[in-house]
Design an enzyme around this catalytic site. Structure first.
Site, short mmCIF file in Angstrom:
data_model
loop_
_atom_site.label_atom_id
_atom_site.label_comp_id
_atom_site.label_asym_id
_atom_site.label_seq_id
_atom_site.Cartn_x
_atom_site.Cartn_y
_atom_site.Cartn_z
N PHE A 13 -4.18 6.95 1.72
CA PHE A 13 -5.19 6.55 2.70
C PHE A 13 -4.75 6.75 4.16
O PHE A 13 -5.32 6.13 5.06
CB PHE A 13 -5.65 5.10 2.47
N SER A 14 -3.76 7.61 4.39
CA SER A 14 -3.32 7.89 5.77
C SER A 14 -3.94 9.18 6.31
O SER A 14 -3.53 9.66 7.36
CB SER A 14 -1.79 7.96 5.84
N GLU A 83 -0.98 17.46 -1.84
CA GLU A 83 -0.33 16.67 -2.89
C GLU A 83 0.93 17.34 -3.42
O GLU A 83 1.16 17.46 -4.62
CB GLU A 83 -1.33 16.38 -4.02
N CYS A 138 -2.68 -1.42 6.79
CA CYS A 138 -2.20 -2.31 5.73
C CYS A 138 -3.37 -3.11 5.16
O CYS A 138 -4.13 -3.74 5.91
CB CYS A 138 -1.12 -3.24 6.27
N CYS A 141 -2.29 -7.21 6.04
CA CYS A 141 -2.16 -7.77 7.40
C CYS A 141 -2.83 -6.91 8.48
O CYS A 141 -2.88 -7.30 9.64
CB CYS A 141 -0.70 -7.99 7.75
#
Length: 184
Positions: A13-14, A83, A138, A141
């Site tokens: 997810f980056s 990938e 994240c 948090c």
């Protein structure tokens, strides 16, 4: 054209694939011959497709491969590989091609969900001209996330997919790993 190896890495997810799509677009605008590859075992967005989660319509056609050596069969100026951690073979193939003037944009996870180096990523990062470490947000948090965490129990070392993974910062990843170990 100058040969170069550029590696884009980080957790799930980056937006690594989005970076590849952008590199593909730039190479196309520069009128370079571009070919894209992805591992045969990654079928999340279709058999021959590299796609971004962020922009659902953004995708490019890719050739499925298992081993790094297979890219030598295709003539191009720019090689896009998604990938990379799932591929087998010797990264010296890419180094030799870059030495002969080929440009590479390579994406992959640098670590497994257990925090260990993943596949051929350490080797390709070592010979890269540039390494860009991306971050996600994240899950716990909302700080910068550099780890991928698997929510379930793995029966095998590699589980391809999105639904059971979340991005975590180092502190939240360590906390969840400790909880997972205590629940075993």
């Amino acid at each position: 054209m100058k040969g170069e190896i550029i590696v884009h890495t980080g957790p799930m997810f980056s937006e690594k694939s989005l970076v590849l799509l952008s590199a593909y677009g730039r190479a196309t605008i520069a009128q370079r011959k571009v070919v894209a590859f992805k591992p045969a075992l990654d079928y999340r967005f279709g058999e021959n497709t590299i796609k971004s989660r962020k922009f659902k319509d953004a995708e490019i056609e890719a050739i499925n491969i298992k081993d790094i050596s297979e890219i030598q069969e295709y003539e191009a100026d720019v090689y896009i590989i998604d990938e990379f951690q799932f591929l087998t073979g010797d990264v010296s193939v890419i180094q030799d091609m870059a030495d002969s003037g080929k440009k590479f944009h390579i994406c992959g996870l640098d670590m497994t969900a257990e925090g260990k180096p993943f596949g051929q990523m350490p080797q390709i990062m070592a010979i890269a001209d540039r390494v860009e470490k991306l971050t996600a947000v994240c899950n716990d948090c909302k700080d910068d996330a550099t780890y991928s965490f698997y929510l379930g129990r793995k029966d095998t070392e590699i589980v391809v997919g999105d639904g059971m993974y979340i991005p975590l910062c180092r502190e939240c990843w360590r906390k969840r790993m400790k909880e997972k170990e205590q629940n075993c």
